[in-house]
Design a protein around this motif. Sequence first.
Motif, PDB file in Angstrom:
ATOM      1  N   TYR A 116      49.908  39.417  45.138  1.00  0.00           N
ATOM      2  CA  TYR A 116      49.054  40.415  44.502  1.00  0.00           C
ATOM      3  C   TYR A 116      50.117  39.535  42.812  1.00  0.00           C
ATOM      4  CZ  TYR A 116      48.153  43.260  47.464  1.00  0.00           C
ATOM      5  OH  TYR A 116      47.650  44.587  47.972  1.00  0.00           O
ATOM      6  N   MET A 117      48.552  39.118  41.638  1.00  0.00           N
ATOM      7  CA  MET A 117      49.469  39.035  40.533  1.00  0.00           C
ATOM      8  C   MET A 117      48.502  39.635  39.248  1.00  0.00           C
ATOM      9  SD  MET A 117      49.404  36.587  37.792  1.00  0.00           S
ATOM     10  CE  MET A 117      47.421  35.867  37.837  1.00  0.00           C
ATOM     11  N   ALA A 118      49.763  39.009  38.041  1.00  0.00           N
ATOM     12  CA  ALA A 118      49.395  39.642  36.518  1.00  0.00           C
ATOM     13  C   ALA A 118      50.023  39.028  35.475  1.00  0.00           C
ATOM     14  CB  ALA A 118      49.620  41.593  36.341  1.00  0.00           C
ATOM     15  N   ASN A 119      49.493  38.741  34.289  1.00  0.00           N
ATOM     16  CA  ASN A 119      49.911  37.982  33.593  1.00  0.00           C
ATOM     17  C   ASN A 119      49.717  38.730  32.151  1.00  0.00           C
ATOM     18  OD1 ASN A 119      47.666  37.007  32.586  1.00  0.00           O
ATOM     19  ND2 ASN A 119      47.360  35.287  33.582  1.00  0.00           N
ATOM     20  N   ASP A 120      50.329  37.901  30.693  1.00  0.00           N
ATOM     21  CA  ASP A 120      50.493  38.813  29.867  1.00  0.00           C
ATOM     22  C   ASP A 120      48.736  38.015  29.280  1.00  0.00           C
ATOM     23  OD1 ASP A 120      51.354  36.028  29.320  1.00  0.00           O
ATOM     24  OD2 ASP A 120      52.894  35.823  28.014  1.00  0.00           O
ATOM     25  N   TYR A 121      48.178  37.592  29.842  1.00  0.00           N
ATOM     26  CA  TYR A 121      46.922  36.852  29.167  1.00  0.00           C
ATOM     27  C   TYR A 121      45.823  37.570  29.383  1.00  0.00           C
ATOM     28  CZ  TYR A 121      47.680  32.394  27.666  1.00  0.00           C
ATOM     29  OH  TYR A 121      48.391  31.780  26.357  1.00  0.00           O
ATOM     30  N   TRP A 141      41.704  32.542  48.713  1.00  0.00           N
ATOM     31  CA  TRP A 141      40.986  32.777  47.447  1.00  0.00           C
ATOM     32  C   TRP A 141      41.470  34.668  47.242  1.00  0.00           C
ATOM     33  CZ3 TRP A 141      41.411  32.730  52.784  1.00  0.00           C
ATOM     34  CH2 TRP A 141      41.431  34.044  53.967  1.00  0.00           C
ATOM     35  N   SER A 142      41.090  34.741  46.757  1.00  0.00           N
ATOM     36  CA  SER A 142      41.375  36.179  45.825  1.00  0.00           C
ATOM     37  C   SER A 142      39.572  36.565  44.728  1.00  0.00           C
ATOM     38  CB  SER A 142      42.749  35.821  44.229  1.00  0.00           C
ATOM     39  OG  SER A 142      42.377  35.115  43.856  1.00  0.00           O
ATOM     40  N   LYS A 143      40.703  37.708  44.502  1.00  0.00           N
ATOM     41  CA  LYS A 143      39.360  38.219  42.716  1.00  0.00           C
ATOM     42  C   LYS A 143      40.482  38.781  41.655  1.00  0.00           C
ATOM     43  CE  LYS A 143      35.292  39.410  45.462  1.00  0.00           C
ATOM     44  NZ  LYS A 143      34.103  39.131  44.943  1.00  0.00           N
ATOM     45  N   ALA A 144      39.622  38.578  40.721  1.00  0.00           N
ATOM     46  CA  ALA A 144      40.795  38.232  39.454  1.00  0.00           C
ATOM     47  C   ALA A 144      39.598  38.940  38.007  1.00  0.00           C
ATOM     48  CB  ALA A 144      41.035  37.190  39.060  1.00  0.00           C
ATOM     49  N   ARG A 145      40.814  40.203  37.207  1.00  0.00           N
ATOM     50  CA  ARG A 145      39.460  40.352  36.559  1.00  0.00           C
ATOM     51  C   ARG A 145      40.535  39.822  35.050  1.00  0.00           C
ATOM     52  NH1 ARG A 145      37.009  45.947  36.680  1.00  0.00           N
ATOM     53  NH2 ARG A 145      36.549  45.632  39.321  1.00  0.00           N
ATOM     54  N   THR A 146      39.673  39.413  34.120  1.00  0.00           N
ATOM     55  CA  THR A 146      40.079  39.087  32.761  1.00  0.00           C
ATOM     56  C   THR A 146      39.545  39.791  31.819  1.00  0.00           C
ATOM     57  OG1 THR A 146      38.492  37.533  32.341  1.00  0.00           O
ATOM     58  CG2 THR A 146      40.694  37.308  33.958  1.00  0.00           C
ATOM     59  N   PRO A 147      40.005  39.756  30.433  1.00  0.00           N
ATOM     60  CA  PRO A 147      39.576  40.898  29.135  1.00  0.00           C
ATOM     61  C   PRO A 147      38.139  40.162  29.295  1.00  0.00           C
ATOM     62  CG  PRO A 147      42.056  40.263  28.872  1.00  0.00           C
ATOM     63  CD  PRO A 147      41.305  39.250  29.966  1.00  0.00           C
ATOM     64  N   HIS A 148      37.664  39.047  29.800  1.00  0.00           N
ATOM     65  CA  HIS A 148      36.351  37.818  29.516  1.00  0.00           C
ATOM     66  C   HIS A 148      35.559  38.070  29.724  1.00  0.00           C
ATOM     67  CE1 HIS A 148      38.944  36.703  26.066  1.00  0.00           C
ATOM     68  NE2 HIS A 148      39.467  35.905  26.860  1.00  0.00           N
ATOM     69  N   GLY A 149      36.211  38.546  31.476  1.00  0.00           N
ATOM     70  CA  GLY A 149      35.016  39.346  32.978  1.00  0.00           C
ATOM     71  C   GLY A 149      35.816  39.034  34.306  1.00  0.00           C
ATOM     72  N   HIS A 150      34.673  38.309  35.383  1.00  0.00           N
ATOM     73  CA  HIS A 150      35.581  38.597  36.694  1.00  0.00           C
ATOM     74  C   HIS A 150      35.031  37.171  37.629  1.00  0.00           C
ATOM     75  CE1 HIS A 150      35.854  43.309  37.130  1.00  0.00           C
ATOM     76  NE2 HIS A 150      34.343  43.274  36.319  1.00  0.00           N
ATOM     77  N   MET A 151      36.611  36.798  38.261  1.00  0.00           N
ATOM     78  CA  MET A 151      36.491  35.710  39.150  1.00  0.00           C
ATOM     79  C   MET A 151      36.647  35.733  40.097  1.00  0.00           C
ATOM     80  SD  MET A 151      39.009  33.126  35.906  1.00  0.00           S
ATOM     81  CE  MET A 151      40.043  33.588  36.468  1.00  0.00           C
TER      82      MET A 151
END
Length: 190
Positions: A116-121, A141-151
């Motif tokens: 699990y990871m979180a950052n200040d972006y 392998w992972s799934k990420a959520r960002t303010p700009h969308g999913h990766m």
Amino acid sequence: MSVRRISGLMLAFGTMVVLTGCMPKVTMEELKQMRPQRPVELDHLGAFVGTWESEATMTFAGMDEPITGKGHETMEWACDGWCLLGKGEYEMGDIGKMHTVSIWSYDAKADKYRMYMANDYGETESGMATYDPAEKEWDMWSKARTPHGHMANSGEITMVADGKMQWEFTARDAFWRFKIMEGSGISTKK
């Protein structure tokens, strides 16, 4: 709140009350015995413990020039040796600093490591990894959520020597159609 929603909540609450009343009594000693033994697979995470200095190169879709970065991360055991907790700070060229927090653990039922990871972006990420002790290699392998969308991310870490690892990753759109960025680097334990 609608009558239908209230009825559903009352039914759920009533079911919970009935089921709770059916639960067998448990003693404190039985509760203590329910704690599982620490999986030996957690010991593989010990290779990450310490403070790491990293140098990286990242290539973003739509940019002509790669970005070079450097930083450090400290990984330490937490929860009585059941997981690793990491805190990092990275300088990302003209982009500026990025701070991260990460947790690694082992899921015995899935026989995989969870990350699990979180950052200040504003990014949050969750994923899994496997470890090949013969190759000293982690596949992730992972799934990420960002303010700009999913990766959707994939990557690899190889322990190339005691206190040295090389890593690479690829971030794609959530449907794996196109690359958003690629990165690689070397990390050395201080």
